[in-house]
Design a protein around this motif. Structure first.
Motif, short mmCIF file in Angstrom:
data_model
loop_
_atom_site.label_atom_id
_atom_site.label_comp_id
_atom_site.label_asym_id
_atom_site.label_seq_id
_atom_site.Cartn_x
_atom_site.Cartn_y
_atom_site.Cartn_z
N GLU A 27 -13.04 46.15 20.35
CA GLU A 27 -12.79 44.96 20.67
C GLU A 27 -14.18 44.89 21.44
N CYS A 30 -16.84 43.62 18.47
CA CYS A 30 -16.64 42.02 17.69
C CYS A 30 -17.72 40.93 18.66
N CYS A 111 -12.69 41.34 13.41
CA CYS A 111 -13.23 40.32 13.97
C CYS A 111 -13.78 38.66 13.60
N CYS A 112 -12.65 38.33 12.59
CA CYS A 112 -13.52 37.32 11.87
C CYS A 112 -11.89 35.94 11.98
#
Length: 128
Positions: A27, A30, A111-112
């Motif tokens: 996490e 990101c 991430c996106c």
């Protein structure tokens, strides 16, 4: 020069993989990924009968904004994200249309992710 170009290409490739949400990504990784903007959750393409342009299209009660683009008016609600959309589409000389649409939530991966499946809805207004 070629070595710098190869290094740049390799770096861009690794960054693009990191945006895909590979299992080995953490996490915290990101924070270093630059994501592009999410598409609007719901986009409306408004036209008149026979594809003719419709002037002065508005979404009722300040529900969003519209802009002309050739024969089609593009409208985007002020609400953005998954959920139920209930909108009134109006234009002088045309019957108002009450539209109810559902934008599905999707699991964010990588991430996106934006958290929804963007929708484009075509709306044809009928003269009064």
């Amino acid at each position: 020069m070629n070595r710098s170009l190869t290094l740049l290409r390799t770096t861009l490739f690794v960054l693009s993989l990191s945006a895909c949400g590979l299992p080995w990504m953490e996490e915290a990784d990101c924070a270093a990924v630059l994501c592009g903007p999410c598409a609007p959750a719901l986009s409306l393409r408004v036209s008149g009968a026979s594809g003719k342009p419709v002037p002065e299209v508005v979404l009722g009660a300040g529900q969003g904004s519209c802009s002309a683009d050739g024969n089609v008016v593009s409208c985007n609600p002020s609400q953005n994200g998954p959920g139920r959309y209930e909108l009134d589409i109006q234009a002088p000389g045309y019957r108002s249309v009450h539209l109810v649409e559902q934008v599905a939530a999707v699991e964010r991966t990588g991430c996106c992710g934006c958290g929804y499946e963007p929708r484009v809805v075509n709306v044809q207004l009928v003269p009064e």
